[in-house]
Design a protein around this motif. Structure first.
Motif, PDB file in Angstrom:
ATOM      1  N   LYS A  23       0.821  -1.204  -0.033  1.00 55.08           N
ATOM      2  CA  LYS A  23      -0.035   0.127  -0.046  1.00 55.08           C
ATOM      3  C   LYS A  23       0.898   1.237  -0.054  1.00 55.08           C
ATOM      4  CE  LYS A  23      -3.864  -1.893   2.594  1.00 55.08           C
ATOM      5  NZ  LYS A  23      -4.644  -1.692   3.936  1.00 55.08           N
ATOM      6  N   VAL A  24       0.248   2.086  -0.635  1.00 48.42           N
ATOM      7  CA  VAL A  24       1.161   3.630  -0.618  1.00 48.42           C
ATOM      8  C   VAL A  24       0.097   4.565  -0.509  1.00 48.42           C
ATOM      9  CG1 VAL A  24       2.195   5.101  -2.315  1.00 48.42           C
ATOM     10  CG2 VAL A  24       2.870   2.666  -2.131  1.00 48.42           C
ATOM     11  N   GLN A  25       0.409   5.564   0.180  1.00 50.79           N
ATOM     12  CA  GLN A  25      -0.320   6.996   0.490  1.00 50.79           C
ATOM     13  C   GLN A  25      -0.137   7.983  -0.368  1.00 50.79           C
ATOM     14  OE1 GLN A  25      -0.605   8.537   4.495  1.00 50.79           O
ATOM     15  NE2 GLN A  25      -2.855   9.249   4.046  1.00 50.79           N
ATOM     16  N   VAL A  26      -0.592   8.105  -1.156  1.00 52.03           N
ATOM     17  CA  VAL A  26      -0.298   9.634  -2.411  1.00 52.03           C
ATOM     18  C   VAL A  26      -1.309  10.634  -1.877  1.00 52.03           C
ATOM     19  CG1 VAL A  26       0.478   8.112  -4.111  1.00 52.03           C
ATOM     20  CG2 VAL A  26      -2.141   8.776  -3.936  1.00 52.03           C
ATOM     21  N   GLU A  27      -1.270  11.864  -2.488  1.00 51.07           N
ATOM     22  CA  GLU A  27      -1.941  13.078  -2.120  1.00 51.07           C
ATOM     23  C   GLU A  27      -3.245  12.663  -2.131  1.00 51.07           C
ATOM     24  OE1 GLU A  27      -1.421  17.610  -3.356  1.00 51.07           O
ATOM     25  OE2 GLU A  27      -1.143  16.243  -4.816  1.00 51.07           O
ATOM     26  N   GLN A  28      -4.030  11.901  -2.920  1.00 49.32           N
ATOM     27  CA  GLN A  28      -5.435  11.643  -2.838  1.00 49.32           C
ATOM     28  C   GLN A  28      -6.036  10.745  -2.221  1.00 49.32           C
ATOM     29  OE1 GLN A  28      -3.428  11.912  -5.784  1.00 49.32           O
ATOM     30  NE2 GLN A  28      -3.818  14.084  -6.117  1.00 49.32           N
ATOM     31  N   GLY A  29      -5.211   9.756  -1.406  1.00 50.98           N
ATOM     32  CA  GLY A  29      -5.633   8.804  -0.804  1.00 50.98           C
ATOM     33  C   GLY A  29      -4.557   7.564  -0.905  1.00 50.98           C
ATOM     34  N   TRP A  30      -5.264   6.455  -0.126  1.00 51.51           N
ATOM     35  CA  TRP A  30      -4.434   5.151  -0.161  1.00 51.51           C
ATOM     36  C   TRP A  30      -4.617   4.183  -1.503  1.00 51.51           C
ATOM     37  CZ3 TRP A  30      -0.610   3.590   3.188  1.00 51.51           C
ATOM     38  CH2 TRP A  30      -0.258   4.091   4.333  1.00 51.51           C
ATOM     39  N   LEU A  31      -3.363   3.628  -2.134  1.00 52.78           N
ATOM     40  CA  LEU A  31      -3.538   2.814  -3.278  1.00 52.78           C
ATOM     41  C   LEU A  31      -3.201   1.440  -2.434  1.00 52.78           C
ATOM     42  CD1 LEU A  31      -1.611   5.060  -5.439  1.00 52.78           C
ATOM     43  CD2 LEU A  31      -3.964   4.472  -5.741  1.00 52.78           C
ATOM     44  N   GLN A  32      -3.815   0.359  -3.032  1.00 51.36           N
ATOM     45  CA  GLN A  32      -3.415  -0.988  -3.081  1.00 51.36           C
ATOM     46  C   GLN A  32      -2.916  -1.490  -4.394  1.00 51.36           C
ATOM     47  OE1 GLN A  32      -4.055  -3.670  -0.010  1.00 51.36           O
ATOM     48  NE2 GLN A  32      -2.374  -4.319  -1.574  1.00 51.36           N
ATOM     49  N   GLY A  33      -1.558  -2.015  -4.251  1.00 50.79           N
ATOM     50  CA  GLY A  33      -1.049  -2.308  -5.488  1.00 50.79           C
ATOM     51  C   GLY A  33      -0.727  -3.976  -5.290  1.00 50.79           C
ATOM     52  N   GLU A  34      -0.092  -4.222  -5.891  1.00 48.37           N
ATOM     53  CA  GLU A  34       0.422  -5.926  -6.384  1.00 48.37           C
ATOM     54  C   GLU A  34       1.708  -6.097  -6.551  1.00 48.37           C
ATOM     55  OE1 GLU A  34      -1.894  -8.027  -9.261  1.00 48.37           O
ATOM     56  OE2 GLU A  34      -1.683  -6.461 -10.507  1.00 48.37           O
ATOM     57  N   GLU A  35       2.302  -7.433  -6.176  1.00 51.35           N
ATOM     58  CA  GLU A  35       3.632  -7.716  -6.593  1.00 51.35           C
ATOM     59  C   GLU A  35       3.709  -8.774  -7.636  1.00 51.35           C
ATOM     60  OE1 GLU A  35       7.854  -8.844  -3.999  1.00 51.35           O
ATOM     61  OE2 GLU A  35       5.760  -9.502  -3.118  1.00 51.35           O
ATOM     62  N   LEU A  36       4.401  -8.520  -8.804  1.00 48.01           N
ATOM     63  CA  LEU A  36       4.389  -9.428  -9.782  1.00 48.01           C
ATOM     64  C   LEU A  36       5.665  -9.834 -10.095  1.00 48.01           C
ATOM     65  CD1 LEU A  36       1.997  -7.283 -12.215  1.00 48.01           C
ATOM     66  CD2 LEU A  36       1.123  -9.142 -10.669  1.00 48.01           C
ATOM     67  N   GLU A  37       5.840 -11.105 -10.946  1.00 49.65           N
ATOM     68  CA  GLU A  37       6.983 -11.766 -11.417  1.00 49.65           C
ATOM     69  C   GLU A  37       7.661 -11.003 -12.713  1.00 49.65           C
ATOM     70  OE1 GLU A  37       8.861 -14.291 -10.058  1.00 49.65           O
ATOM     71  OE2 GLU A  37       7.528 -15.101  -8.597  1.00 49.65           O
ATOM     72  N   LEU A  38       8.723 -10.754 -12.576  1.00 53.61           N
ATOM     73  CA  LEU A  38       9.528 -10.144 -13.764  1.00 53.61           C
ATOM     74  C   LEU A  38       9.565 -11.131 -14.772  1.00 53.61           C
ATOM     75  CD1 LEU A  38      12.693  -8.641 -12.672  1.00 53.61           C
ATOM     76  CD2 LEU A  38      10.597  -7.350 -13.298  1.00 53.61           C
ATOM     77  N   VAL A  39       9.167 -10.837 -16.071  1.00 54.42           N
ATOM     78  CA  VAL A  39       8.786 -11.683 -17.240  1.00 54.42           C
ATOM     79  C   VAL A  39      10.191 -12.668 -17.438  1.00 54.42           C
ATOM     80  CG1 VAL A  39       9.662 -10.041 -18.885  1.00 54.42           C
ATOM     81  CG2 VAL A  39       8.296 -11.913 -19.547  1.00 54.42           C
ATOM     82  N   THR A  40      11.279 -11.921 -17.148  1.00 57.04           N
ATOM     83  CA  THR A  40      12.695 -12.660 -17.409  1.00 57.04           C
ATOM     84  C   THR A  40      12.857 -13.506 -16.081  1.00 57.04           C
ATOM     85  OG1 THR A  40      13.723 -10.988 -15.668  1.00 57.04           O
ATOM     86  CG2 THR A  40      13.907 -10.611 -18.202  1.00 57.04           C
ATOM     87  N   GLY A  41      12.038 -13.672 -15.042  1.00 56.51           N
ATOM     88  CA  GLY A  41      12.166 -14.616 -14.088  1.00 56.51           C
ATOM     89  C   GLY A  41      13.381 -14.189 -12.843  1.00 56.51           C
ATOM     90  N   ASP A  42      13.615 -12.999 -13.303  1.00 59.07           N
ATOM     91  CA  ASP A  42      14.803 -12.449 -12.383  1.00 59.07           C
ATOM     92  C   ASP A  42      14.634 -11.954 -10.982  1.00 59.07           C
ATOM     93  OD1 ASP A  42      16.786 -13.311 -14.103  1.00 59.07           O
ATOM     94  OD2 ASP A  42      16.790 -11.467 -15.089  1.00 59.07           O
ATOM     95  N   GLY A  43      13.419 -11.836 -10.862  1.00 56.85           N
ATOM     96  CA  GLY A  43      12.653 -11.183  -9.358  1.00 56.85           C
ATOM     97  C   GLY A  43      11.293 -10.763  -9.616  1.00 56.85           C
ATOM     98  N   LYS A  44      10.998  -9.987  -8.706  1.00 56.15           N
ATOM     99  CA  LYS A  44       9.680  -9.335  -8.575  1.00 56.15           C
ATOM    100  C   LYS A  44       9.652  -7.825  -8.739  1.00 56.15           C
ATOM    101  CE  LYS A  44       7.809 -13.184  -5.890  1.00 56.15           C
ATOM    102  NZ  LYS A  44       7.039 -13.586  -4.970  1.00 56.15           N
ATOM    103  N   TYR A  45       8.416  -7.116  -8.852  1.00 57.57           N
ATOM    104  CA  TYR A  45       8.515  -5.810  -8.839  1.00 57.57           C
ATOM    105  C   TYR A  45       6.964  -5.510  -8.326  1.00 57.57           C
ATOM    106  CZ  TYR A  45       5.671  -6.204 -13.369  1.00 57.57           C
ATOM    107  OH  TYR A  45       4.812  -6.367 -14.251  1.00 57.57           O
ATOM    108  N   PHE A  46       6.918  -4.161  -7.760  1.00 56.13           N
ATOM    109  CA  PHE A  46       5.530  -3.846  -7.467  1.00 56.13           C
ATOM    110  C   PHE A  46       4.882  -2.767  -8.405  1.00 56.13           C
ATOM    111  CE2 PHE A  46       8.217  -4.048  -3.549  1.00 56.13           C
ATOM    112  CZ  PHE A  46       7.489  -4.928  -2.999  1.00 56.13           C
TER     113      PHE A  46
END
Length: 556
Positions: free
Chosen positions: A25-48
């Motif tokens: 979750k991240v709080q920006v100027e307008q409110g809270w955001l719920q994101g997700e964690e995904l796998e890199l297509v290369t298989g080298d790790g993850k990103y938000f």
């Protein structure tokens, strides 16, 4: 006992997973955001991933055609795992209406680390599509390669075609709403990107085609000053025939007439157009020149950025971009700029029957529109003969001269204009300018692949994007032992090094040194399967087209 342990383990995993998701979750100027964690297509790790973030209020009703207003705060936590709506549009490749909406001012943020020890460089991408189509979605612009190389990536939607670029030459609708959307998105990023691990003092604006034109315009716009540190221009500058609007006010009234409302009053026209369905304002062709009836896509798009009249309010652009450059009125940012080998391959193959027939019959079409509209027909025909002889000799324009026609498209619609801008910019920028030509060919050349039907193996318009993004619609495989992976790796390194350091080759890791451009050496980098430094890019093209403009008595 074994079953009990299994159940407990499953419950613990569920709790841990839910806790982990709750932390994205991240709080920006307008409110809270719920994101997700995904796998890199290369298989080298993850990103938000945080998608569909509103950066401005919905531009609907009385806000249609107007400058964007601040984003509206929300209550609770906003789900940011899906893209927001695309801006309403006709796809320029399929000529079909795309499921979309007027409420479309969304951006997407991707990062590998929400809490890095040192803030990460930010890359802010502006999509192309002739100011008529496309979006910042992962269909074409998957973030995997870039975020895997230590940058925060932002992609955006902005209003397109009539809804984004109508100009009535009035204080209410001076034009450039779509460009002001981009500025508003940049301001949002400047304010909020720290929450995603990004550095607001190190933002690189970059774009391809219409996004490239936009990037260069941000360099001269007073609205964009101070919002970014670096810029990457990929295949387009404001002087390209298709890049800036021609007779925008006149075109607006032609549009009204086509839709059944004939008036000379801009306020009445505005009221009418604000009440027409968005679908009726999409895919329109309000031509103001007879030549547009037979040829348009290479010459100009109907709705694009304009030079606004200065009404004393905040404006995006009130002077000709070339004039601003010549006067040194440009943001002092590092610049990387270039184009692909055969920018016109997609246009040539998709529209070959129309192009070949019309360009063969109507000789004046060979002459750039910016010359046509300033010279009389007799002078235009003389220039047309000059151009035809240079590219086709005594041959006819036909399927037997497709290569010659492809060269003509590349040089006249892209190459010379980009060359001229490089030289103009290099004279006024006090920061480094890095010039490239993209020549790589592999299975990732989605658009250049069209030319295989005619035995053309080239890097076409848009092909370079598939080496810095993972276009999810194409399902392109990445084999780490392949040529494709090698090209992706080195191309992404060049782009992200530039974003990080202002230098695409800050060390010896890529085996070459990319020398900055100057007017003496005219150094550039050939980005192919290998990286090859060169000098005097497109010198023969530049010499010929300079002679055309000189003969026309025009500096540009």
């Amino acid at each position: 006992m074994t079953r009990a342990i299994f159940v407990i383990s499953l419950v613990l995993k569920t709790i841990i997973s839910a806790t982990h998701e709750a932390n994205i979750k991240v709080q920006v100027e307008q409110g809270w955001l719920q994101g997700e964690e995904l796998e890199l297509v290369t298989g080298d790790g993850k990103y938000f991933s945080f998608k569909g973030i509103p950066y401005a209020a919905p531009p609907v009703g009385k806000l249609r055609f107007k400058a964007p207003q601040p984003a509206i705060p929300w209550e609770g936590v906003r789900n940011s795992t899906q893209h927001g709506s695309k801006c309403i549009q006709f796809d320029i490749f399929t000529n079909k209406l795309v499921p979309a909406s007027e409420d479309c001012l969304f951006l997407n943020v991707y990062t590998s680390n929400l809490n890095p020890k040192v803030p990460l460089p930010v890359m802010f991408f502006i999509h192309g599509g002739g100011f008529e189509s496309d979006s910042g979605n992962v269909d074409n612009y998957g973030p995997d390669f870039l975020v895997g190389n230590g940058v925060v990536l932002v992609t955006i939607n902005y209003r397109l075609e009539v809804l984004g670029f109508l100009s009535l030459d009035t204080e209410a609708v001076p034009g450039n709403a779509g460009m002001k959307d981009q500025v508003t998105a940049l301001k949002w990023v400047k304010k909020n990107i720290e929450k995603f691990g990004g550095d607001p003092e190190n933002i690189t604006v970059f774009g391809q085609s219409a996004g490239s034109v936009s990037t260069v315009l941000h360099m001269v716009s007073p609205m964009s000053r101070g919002l970014f540190k670096r810029a990457i221009s990929m295949s387009g500058v404001p002087s390209c025939d298709w890049a800036m609007a021609y007779q925008p006010k006149r075109r607006a009234f032609v549009l009204g007439k086509q839709l059944g409302f004939d008036t000379t009053d801009p306020e009445n026209l505005l009221e009418f157009l604000q009440n027409v369905s968005a679908e009726k304002l999409t895919g329109v062709s309000p031509n103001v020149l007879a030549s547009e009836e037979v040829s348009n896509i290479l010459k100009m798009f109907h709705f694009a950025p304009v030079v606004e009249r200065d009404f004393g309010q905040e404006h995006f652009l009130t002077e000709n971009p070339e004039k601003l450059l010549m006067e040194g009125k440009v943001s002092q940012v590092d610049l990387m700029i270039g184009h692909s080998t055969s920018e016109g391959i997609g246009d040539l193959i998709l529209f070959e029957d129309t192009f070949l027939k019309t360009y063969s019959q109507y000789a004046e079409l060979l002459v750039p529109t910016k010359i046509q509209v300033k010279k009389n027909p007799e002078e235009v025909f003389k220039l047309s003969d000059m151009i035809r002889k240079h590219y086709f000799g005594t041959k006819s324009i036909s399927k037997d001269t497709l290569q010659e026609f492809l060269d003509y498209i590349n040089d006249s619609a892209y190459g010379y204009d980009i060359y001229r801008y490089i030289n103009l910019l290099s004279k006024v920028l006090k920061r480094n300018t890095y010039v490239y030509k993209f020549t790589a060919v592999s299975t990732r050349n989605i658009y250049g692949k069209i030319g295989q039907k005619y035995n053309f193996t080239v890097a076409g318009h848009l092909d370079d994007t598939a080496y810095i993004f993972d276009p999810k619609h194409a399902n392109l495989n990445i084999d780490k032992k392949s040529k494709e992976y090698k090209i992706v790796t080195q191309t992404v390194a060049l782009f992200t090094n530039f974003a990080k350091y202002g230098n695409p080759t800050p060390d010896k890791s890529l085996g070459v040194t990319w020398t900055p451009f100057n007017n003496n050496s005219e150094a550039y980098m050939d980005i192919g399967e290998d990286l090859t430094p060169g000098q005097n890019l497109d010198a023969d093209v530049a010499a010929f087209w300079k002679s055309v403009f000189d003969k026309a008595g025009l500096e540009f």
